[in-house]
Enzyme design. Structure first.
Site, mmCIF file in Angstrom:
data_model
loop_
_atom_site.group_PDB
_atom_site.id
_atom_site.type_symbol
_atom_site.label_atom_id
_atom_site.label_comp_id
_atom_site.label_asym_id
_atom_site.label_seq_id
_atom_site.Cartn_x
_atom_site.Cartn_y
_atom_site.Cartn_z
ATOM 1 N N CYS A 25 0.774 -1.627 -0.166
ATOM 2 C CA CYS A 25 0.015 0.078 0.172
ATOM 3 C C CYS A 25 0.350 1.007 0.111
ATOM 4 O O CYS A 25 2.060 1.253 0.971
ATOM 5 C CB CYS A 25 -0.746 0.374 1.468
ATOM 6 S SG CYS A 25 -1.651 1.352 1.164
ATOM 7 N N ASP A 78 -0.331 -5.983 -0.552
ATOM 8 C CA ASP A 78 -1.137 -6.248 -1.342
ATOM 9 C C ASP A 78 -0.830 -7.169 -2.249
ATOM 10 O O ASP A 78 0.051 -7.581 -2.582
ATOM 11 C CB ASP A 78 -1.314 -5.237 -2.162
ATOM 12 C CG ASP A 78 -2.124 -3.915 -1.307
ATOM 13 O OD1 ASP A 78 -2.462 -4.257 -0.426
ATOM 14 O OD2 ASP A 78 -1.510 -2.854 -1.532
#
Length: 285
Positions: A191, A198
């Site tokens: 992120c 992620d």
């Protein structure tokens, strides 16, 4: 990322609730929604924000949707949210989660009212039309979960990797003309604001000079320590392949694992692409 962009996204972090302890609303509060402009990151990768030379959409699946009916009885459902990639803004994911949580103790007479409310609020947030579908669990009991994308899996290639910052120089082509569908489950980035990992799968469909598979896999793996939002990563992959491989046509489709009940699934293409039939659910979702 240059200092100007760092400043822009640091301001976004300061103004949003990303990385901060959040209070939860007891009742409906559309003010929790927070937009993030697309333009700065597109300028960084030389994608004209006003261009119509690429197409696509962002699709979100929300698995934790609930509200109260007119008798105070809870209703649970899933929501599918989609909007065009040329919307001025994206929705900051934590703000979307907090917004949906604000519905939990709010009363709505029927599903149609819930859909209309969510669509209106999200459209206002991003400055573009947002399509919303809300499905009671009874309507999705038979949903198919796919083990993987269609295509050739790059992950079986026995390669050595040591670069974990984005390296488009790995991309190369031969003179052979092909049409290929490739995919990898090894996409991982962080992120932009919180640095949380992620995890995603990415499918690449192209026509043109054959892309070197080993180099493409190394390139995708090089995102491992890269900090960017989901949508921005997929656009960077799209832009880099277009620049370094120059295919006649290209589509890049990312499907990410969920966080806070939400998964994000962007697609970018050189050709107009319809949302219908594209929202396939992979095994990690």
């Amino acid at each position: 990322m240059n200092k100007e962009l760092e400043s822009i996204y640091q301001n976004i972090a300061n103004q949003s609730e990303l990385g901060q302890t959040a209070n939860y609303d007891s009742y409906y509060n559309p003010k929790r929604l927070y937009p993030i402009p697309r333009a700065p990151k597109r300028q960084e990768i030389n994608l004209d924000p006003n261009s119509t030379t690429f197409y696509g959409f962002d699709c979100w699946n929300h698995y934790e949707v609930s509200w109260l009916n007119s008798k105070g009885k809870p209703v649970v459902a899933m929501a599918v949210i989609s909007y065009d990639c040329h919307s001025p803004c994206i929705i900051e994911s934590k703000s979307l989660k907090l917004y949906f949580n604000s519905l939990n103790n709010s009363t709505f007479p029927d599903v149609e009212t819930v859909v209309q409310t969510i669509s209106k609020d999200l459209s206002h947030c991003i400055g573009s039309e947002v399509a919303v579908n809300v499905y009671p669990l009874s309507e999705i009991a038979s949903q198919t979960i796919y083990a993987a994308f269609d295509g050739i899996c790059l992950d079986k290639l026995d390669i050595e990797c040591s670069v974990y910052h984005v390296m488009p120089d790995f991309l190369s082509t031969s003179s052979k003309l092909v049409e290929e569908v490739l995919y990898s489950d090894l996409l991982k980035s962080n992120c932009l604001v919180t640095n949380q990992p992620d995890w995603g799968s990415v499918q690449i469909i192209y026509k043109g000079k054959k892309i070197n598979h080993e180099g493409l896999l190394k390139y995708l793996i090089s995102f491992r320590n890269h900090n960017e939002f989901h949508e921005q990563c997929i656009e960077r992959i799209f832009a880099d392949i277009m620049r370094f491989c120059q295919p006649e046509s290209l589509a890049v489709y990312g499907r990410y694992t969920r966080r806070g009940g939400l998964d994000i699934n962007p697609i970018r293409s050189t050709e107009p692409c319809a949302f219908d039939g594209q929202n396939i659910r992979l095994i990690r979702q």
